[in-house]
Design a protein around this motif. Structure first.
Motif, mmCIF file in Angstrom:
data_model
loop_
_atom_site.group_PDB
_atom_site.id
_atom_site.type_symbol
_atom_site.label_atom_id
_atom_site.label_comp_id
_atom_site.label_asym_id
_atom_site.label_seq_id
_atom_site.Cartn_x
_atom_site.Cartn_y
_atom_site.Cartn_z
ATOM 1 N N ASN A 247 -5.481 7.407 -9.459
ATOM 2 C CA ASN A 247 -5.858 8.005 -8.175
ATOM 3 C C ASN A 247 -5.570 9.492 -8.156
ATOM 4 O OD1 ASN A 247 -3.034 7.729 -8.228
ATOM 5 N ND2 ASN A 247 -2.883 7.538 -6.014
ATOM 6 N N THR B 274 2.871 3.211 1.778
ATOM 7 C CA THR B 274 1.628 3.075 1.016
ATOM 8 C C THR B 274 1.896 3.064 -0.479
ATOM 9 O OG1 THR B 274 0.407 4.198 2.776
ATOM 10 C CG2 THR B 274 -0.658 4.082 0.627
ATOM 11 N N GLY C 157 0.506 -0.012 -2.336
ATOM 12 C CA GLY C 157 -0.532 0.206 -3.340
ATOM 13 C C GLY C 157 -0.097 -0.190 -4.736
ATOM 14 N N VAL D 106 -3.203 4.545 -4.849
ATOM 15 C CA VAL D 106 -4.151 4.517 -3.728
ATOM 16 C C VAL D 106 -4.940 5.820 -3.661
ATOM 17 C CG1 VAL D 106 -4.343 4.425 -1.204
ATOM 18 C CG2 VAL D 106 -2.735 2.912 -2.394
ATOM 19 N N ASP E 21 -9.538 4.245 -0.608
ATOM 20 C CA ASP E 21 -8.665 3.076 -0.448
ATOM 21 C C ASP E 21 -7.872 3.054 0.852
ATOM 22 O OD1 ASP E 21 -9.410 2.201 -2.981
ATOM 23 O OD2 ASP E 21 -7.729 3.209 -3.964
ATOM 24 N N LEU E 22 -7.384 4.204 1.285
ATOM 25 C CA LEU E 22 -6.469 4.231 2.425
ATOM 26 C C LEU E 22 -7.057 3.611 3.694
ATOM 27 C CD1 LEU E 22 -3.594 5.026 3.111
ATOM 28 C CD2 LEU E 22 -4.399 7.337 3.662
#
Length: 374
Positions: A113, A177, A181, A321, A326-327
């Motif tokens: 990412n 996150t 993730g 992430v 994705d978030l």
């Protein structure tokens, strides 16, 4: 002639660290207008993370002072640069420390990412646009959320869904996150998981494991006050190694018929736990994910090759992430009440009381997340 709508410098309050290990000073700073690709944001909420401590005590890669800490936060866009697209004045946004251009080879890859065009900036990139007492103030990463106003590259900003409270969205900008993730893109249903360290990062990993259908979720922490919240987030078995005096890996193997778990998520960063985390997983097929930031500058990791035994050891940034791709999916799970982020907030302070939060509350055993409300 200058247009009256042209953004000008703003004088506001910010928490400045002038020297290593000194208390934060809340004082006036001047925040310049954004450049052509930046946005200037009036902060609503910022939260505290243990990574902030490593930038305060100088144990990070490149300690620079004076500095404004903070890399988690939400706010409202006050002004935008002329080249900014997709964002406008008045948008409520999350501030992230990585970007996603969607075009480079890294963004096209499922392996990472970390965008090549908008990378993770470990230390200030020279565009902080914040000044105090006649000198430029450094930021943490490419952010500085412990200030009433922040200037950020627009690609590091994501709009907040209006159905989500900004105070909750703030918690998705790093810790939770990262843990969530780290598990989200790896774990298969029915797997067994051990999470070492049950702060916001660890609880993120626990919750993802629960949602993905893990058969067993071991939560390991030396603080018994984490037990109830850990179980609320999905831990099936809480283990405190202090009670038995046994190594973590032995406790986990005793609970898994000597096999170990499929995945171990290490969230403390403590070097001495590395081999224990690896040894807690199944021989030959187990996977260990290192997330925790080391509390010391010289970690001195001593990996024992025989322990690795064809197991897999990996690291991650922001849990793998992607902030634009994705978030929003994680946000949707929060809106649907699959994730109750508000439960993570154990303390709230004003900017004026930031030292109480940073130097006092964060040290308390009951603390998970401290939020600054502007």
């Amino acid at each position: 002639m200058t247009d009256n709508t042209t953004p000008r410098a703003i004088t506001c309050k910010a928490a400045v660290v002038w020297k290593r290990l000194e208390p934060l000073n809340v004082e006036e700073v001047e925040v310049d207008p954004p450049n052509s690709t930046q946005v200037r944001i009036k902060m609503l909420y910022a939260s505290m993370c243990h990574t902030d401590i490593t930038y305060w005590d100088g144990t990070n890669i490149n300690p620079l002072f004076p500095r404004i800490l903070g890399h988690e936060g939400t706010g409202v866009i006050e002004s935008v640069g002329e080249e900014v697209k997709g964002l406008k004045v008045g948008d409520t946004v999350m501030i992230l420390y990585i970007g996603e251009c969607g075009e480079c080879s890294n963004c096209a890859s499922e392996k990472t990412n970390l965008c090549s065009r908008y990378p993770l900036t470990v230390t200030d990139d020279g565009t902080s646009r914040i000044y105090a007492k006649g000198q430029r103030i450094y930021r943490m990463f490419s952010t500085a959320t412990w200030s009433e106003y922040a200037v950020v590259e627009s690609n590091y900003v994501v709009k907040v869904d209006p159905r989500m409270p900004p105070s909750h969205a703030c918690l998705l900008t790093c810790g939770f996150t990262t843990g969530y993730g780290g598990v989200w893109k790896r774990l298969k249903g029915g797997s067994s998981v051990a999470v070492i360290g049950l702060g916001a990062v660890g609880l993120g990993a626990v919750k993802a494991s629960q949602i993905l259908g893990a058969s067993k979720i071991f939560g390991i922490d030396v603080n018994d006050m984490k037990r109830d919240m850990a179980r609320a987030f999905g831990v099936t078995d809480f283990l405190n190694p202090k009670h038995s005096g046994k190594p973590i890996s032995q406790l986990i193997k005793e609970a898994t018929s000597g096999l170990g778990v499929d995945y171990c998520i290490e969230c403390t960063g403590v070097a001495s736990i590395l081999n224990e985390a690896i040894a807690s997983t199944k021989m030959g097929v187990g996977e260990t994910l290192l997330i925790g930031v080391p509390p010391e500058k010289k970690v001195g990791l001593s990996l024992i090759p025989m322990i690795l035994g064809r197991r897999t050891l990996k690291g991650t940034n922001f849990g793998g992430v992607k902030i634009h791709s994705d978030l929003p999916k994680i946000v949707e799970e929060c809106i649907n009440k699959e994730i109750n982020l508000g439960d993570l907030i154990t303390h709230e302070v004003s900017l004026a009381d930031i030292n109480k939060g940073f130097l006092e509350y964060m040290k308390q055993p009951s603390c998970v997340k401290v939020v600054i409300k502007f």
